[in-house]
Design an enzyme around this catalytic site. Structure first.
Site, short mmCIF file in Angstrom:
data_model
loop_
_atom_site.label_atom_id
_atom_site.label_comp_id
_atom_site.label_asym_id
_atom_site.label_seq_id
_atom_site.Cartn_x
_atom_site.Cartn_y
_atom_site.Cartn_z
CB SER A 121 8.14 -23.60 -1.26
OG SER A 121 8.08 -22.74 -2.10
CB CYS A 122 12.64 -22.56 1.39
SG CYS A 122 11.61 -21.88 2.19
CB SER A 123 16.66 -21.69 -2.33
OG SER A 123 16.87 -20.38 -1.63
#
Ligand code: SF4
Ligand code: SF4
Lengths: 499, 378
Positions: B19-21
């Protein structure tokens, strides 16, 4: 000749419960029960009983128990009761042993060795009761790319048929099954937005209005095939083979060819309807291609043409040939598929399990870059919604259900379909027996089955975090194998559980 | 043949779950701006990453070599560089090459050598392959055959800079505050699967297409198998790779516009299609029939970019965040609105796009956006 065989089933009547109502006598088409005037009570000849349970279900006082005869032969791992029984019967009759329904042998059921995935943490699972969940499926040949110019679609797609859920009723021919049974399948298909299959028995005039929901079969006997029949359909299916009897034709005995069967099949009343083992105009893949295009020409390229084969050793190579020959849909019918009548030795020993065939065919079509060109329908051995979802994840677009549909109608798998006597009114042309099937109720039972399975499929898809069945099709990463050897995992294209 | 999967996905999982920005900024007028603010913005979403990957894509940085393919390649050994260079010399004319300037690493360890080469294909072979296809083919060869070499990006007038670390540290290392481009995308990563390979960070890129991605794609298994039929092999087993190849297939090879591609990745529901007018219904039905295997199912947002275009897209039931913002000629896309407001406090408009609706920024289309989203219309 005195038979050395004991009856297969025991009929046990609890005399304390029996009220001598004689329901069992009327229910049993095999005339197992009778009223003994001298004794003044209902008696039975168990050697006639096939274990269909009709009498037991309908006995108002639950006085009847029908169970396999214990037969106390000395136990033998090699000479099982079945081997002994079949051999003895052949010694007494000199005949090929016939049987109906799908094989009852314990060939490995791969469905039971495959488990599904579910989302945890990194991907939310989806609740199908609250969120959209899509099962709609289109069968037919797809191009590799679409051309869109200025928002306009330039590509014309070959004909497609829509299914609201990826399940179809398998080929069950009128003649083998009763009119009432076919009517029920047709009505149920219409109600749930799927298709039924006429088998090779044609479509009776009075059921023509259901043509839109019919896959019309063109088999080796060509029964009932004319332009009208082809045009009044959703799809055409060329039947090359059947999972229960690969390499074998069909034989509908003259007794089952009633007036209406004769008109529908376009053969004289009372004559045997014989489907040759091969289609005699198809001895090669070129010949198949000729028939595919003849049917397409005849119907102005408006109907997808499917080709159905039994799953055999080299199905993958055959399937690519079928796709290249121009078929829009490939149907694979596995070893455990049902039949109205087949030599038992063939039913139990020829062909391969459908799970392996789906995987092998899907893989091969992809390797050759032609998977888009045809849809794949899997048949033969689908027993529950989990089997459906696993078949789709292995690579099928949709599944046919035959035996499952029969069971929904009342079939108890007595395997005597070939006798023409079916106490449940399904596999018979005897008007007295056939009218036991009330199409209103039977339709409802079939509709219930398809709805129940669809709901279960939605639950399982939601659990995987997937909200559309096309994201599961061929998505083998959602599957894992349990208790399978390396070669089996390799053929199935799945990893072992925990891997 | 080297096994990329072993480097980028050492546990041999089906895919790397992360999961990330994500962040993107573009001047629709082509005005160039420094990477300083981009680094600040992505750093503001530090909690969404775990220091296992950060990266940037920037467009418009090599105007002097505008017509040449800029190959940005990382090497983990001298030998890899030698092998790659002799390979490049054989298939390309190299106009210029240099090590990509960098600072002393701060909070990152073992940076590989990263070079850039401005090249033109040497077309000796008489194959009817477009230049783009030629470059794709050579990039695949470097990535899969040359040990310890990996191509970060291969487009014209653009570059990808990425590595293992927090994005702000990667940006600092590559001196991105000193570059000026008209379109930037950035990524901070939180893989569940620790891996220490710079090639595995986002953006993923082929030619000038770049993708930054936040999400997990449950349809990965079939997306990958579908792409294999078209000759794309997902060697790294990450879902982002699938998105990059799918875009290349649909946009470059099948020439579908992004608006259509968005409807393939995040298809309208059948019940929505049912309500459309006849012509659209036919179009969307056909799209799902033909490209159903490329539906991206599961939670995702992506920012796709190529020369002159930046596209933000979220899954159709909006399971991962995406905010869009506009100020004058600037279009911003971000996982969090705060990151946009940090570098542009006086946004004209910030909004959360609908699931499956692409936000498309095109060079010269500033007015289009203002009109479409009713910005600045008093
Ligand atoms: S149906 Fe039951 S109660 Fe009636 S005669 Fe038969 S066994 Fe007796
Ligand atoms: S064949 Fe069926 S109906 Fe007849 S006795 Fe046996 S179980 Fe009862």
């Amino acid at each position: 000749m005195k038979s050395f065989l004991l009856p297969e089933f025991l009929v046990e009547r609890d005399e304390n419960r029996c009220i001598q109502c004689k329901v069992c006598i009327t229910q049993c088409g095999f005339e197992t029960h009778y009223f003994d005037e001298e004794l003044g009570r209902v008696m039975h000849k168990e050697e006639r009983c096939v274990g269909c349970q009709r009498c037991a279900v309908f006995c108002p006082t639950n006085a009847l128990i029908i169970r396999p005869h214990p037969w106390n032969l000395r136990p033998h791992a090699n000479w099982t009761k079945e081997r002994y029984y079949d051999l003895t019967k052949q010694a007494e009759t000199g005949g090929v042993i016939l049987v109906g329904s799908g094989t009852d042998k314990p060939h490995r059921i791969y469905w039971d060795h495959i488990v599904l995935n579910a989302s945890q943490v990194t991907n939310p699972s989806i609740d199908p009761l609250r969120e959209p969940m899509e099962l709609r499926t289109y069968l037919g040949s797809k191009p590799d790319a679409l051309e869109i110019k200025d928002g306009e679609l330039e590509t014309e797609l070959p004909p497609q048929v829509k299914l609201e859920t990826p399940i179809l009723f398998s080929a069950l021919s009128f003649g083998a099954i009763s009119y009432q049974a076919q009517e029920s399948l047709a009505r149920a298909a219409k109600e749930v937005g799927i298709l039924f299959n006429t088998g090779e028995g044609g479509l009776p005039q009075s059921l023509k209005e259901y043509g839109k929901y019919a896959i019309v079969q063109c088999a080796s006997g060509r029964f009932g095939v004319d332009l009208d029949y082809l045009e009044n359909s959703a799809m055409i299916e060329i039947k090359i083979g059947q999972g229960a009897k690969p390499g074998i034709g069909g034989h509908l005995p003259g007794e089952k060819v009633s007036e209406i069967v004769s008109r529908t099949r376009m053969i004289p009343k009372g004559t045997d309807a014989i489907s040759p083992a091969p289609q005699h105009d198809i001895y090669s893949i070129e010949d198949l291609s000729t028939l595919i295009y003849a049917l397409k020409e005849a119907t102005n390229y408006k109907k997808p043409v499917a080709v159905k084969i039994a799953a055999v050793h080299n199905s993958a190579a055959i399937a690519t040939g079928i796709v290249r020959a121009g078929a829009d849909v490939v149907v694979l019918d596995g070893l455990r598929g049902g039949t109205g009548a087949a030599p038992k030795i063939i039913r139990d020993n020829v062909g391969i399990p459908i799970e392996l065939a789906i995987a092998a065919v899907d893989t091969r079509l992809r390797e050759e870059g032609i998977r888009n060109r045809a849809s794949v329908i899997a048949a033969g051995g689908i027993r529950c919604s989990a089997d459906v979802i696993k078949a789709i994840a292995l690579g099928a677009d949709a599944v046919y259900i035959g035996t499952a549909a029969l069971v929904a109608m009342g079939c108890t798998l007595c395997q005597k379909c070939y006798t023409g006597i079916c106490n449940w009114g399904i596999c018979t042309q005897d008007p007295k027996l056939a009218k036991r099937l009330n199409p209103d109720i039977t339709t409802e039972r079939l509709v219930n089955l398809v709805k129940a399975w669809s709901n279960e499929i939605k639950e399982m898809l939601g659990g995987m975090g997937i909200n559309s069945v096309e994201s599961l099709r061929g998505n083998r990463l959602q599957l894992r194998g349990i208790g399978l050897a390396d070669w089996e995992l390799k053929v199935l294209g799945i990893k072992g559980a925990g891997e | 043949m080297k096994d990329l999967e072993r480097i980028s996905n050492p546990f041999n999982d089906d895919k790397v779950i992360a999961s990330c920005s994500i962040f993107g900024a573009m001047s629709l007028e082509g005005r160039k701006f420094s990477g300083k603010d981009i680094i600040r913005a992505i750093a503001n979403m530090r909690d969404r990453g775990n220091g296992q990957g950060g990266g940037f894509a920037v467009y418009g940085i090599y105007p002097e070599y505008e017509d040449l393919y800029a190959l940005q390649i990382m090497f983990q050994s001298r030998a890899a560089k030698d092998d790659t260079e002799s390979f490049l010399k054989e298939y390309f004319s190299i106009a210029h090459s240099e090590e990509i300037p960098h600072r002393e690493p701060k909070n990152i360890s073992n940076p590989p050598l990263v070079w850039r080469y401005f090249v033109e294909p040497k077309r000796m072979e008489q194959r009817d392959l477009s230049d783009d296809d030629y470059v794709v083919e050579k990039v695949m060869i470097i990535n899969t055959r040359i040990e310890d070499a990996f191509v970060f990006s291969s487009g014209k007038d653009m570059g990808v800079f990425k590595g293992v670390g927090y994005p702000e540290d990667i940006g600092y290392y590559f001196c991105l505050d000193e570059y000026e481009g008209y379109l930037w995308t950035a990524h901070g990563r939180f893989p569940t699967n620790t891996q220490g390979w710079w090639g595995g960070a986002h953006p993923f890129s082929i030619l000038d297409w770049t993708v930054v991605h936040n999400g997990e794609i449950s349809s990965y298994g079939i997306n990958k198998r579908f792409l294999e039929m078209y000759g794309y092999y997902c060697t790294m087993h990450t879902d982002t790779e699938v998105v990059a190849y799918a875009i290349d297939l649909l946009m470059r090879k099948h020439r579908l516009p992004i608006e259509i591609v968005a409807k393939i990745f995040a298809a309208p529901l059948w019940e929505e299609i049912e309500r459309m007018p006849e012509k659209e219904r036919r179009l969307y039905t056909t799209l799902r029939e033909v490209y159903g295997s490329l539906l991206l199912n599961g939670p995702f947002t992506i920012i796709i970019a190529h020369r002159g275009e930046m596209i933000g897209l979220g899954d159709r039931v909006r399971l991962r965040p995406l905010t869009a913002g506009v100020k004058d000629d600037m279009l911003y896309l971000s996982s969090e609105e705060a990151a946009i407001r940090l570098i542009c406090p006086d946004l004209e408009k910030a909004w959360i796009p609908k699931g499956g609706e692409p936000i498309v920024g095109r060079l010269g289309a500033s007015e289009v956006i203002h009109k479409k989203y009713e910005i600045g219309i008093a």
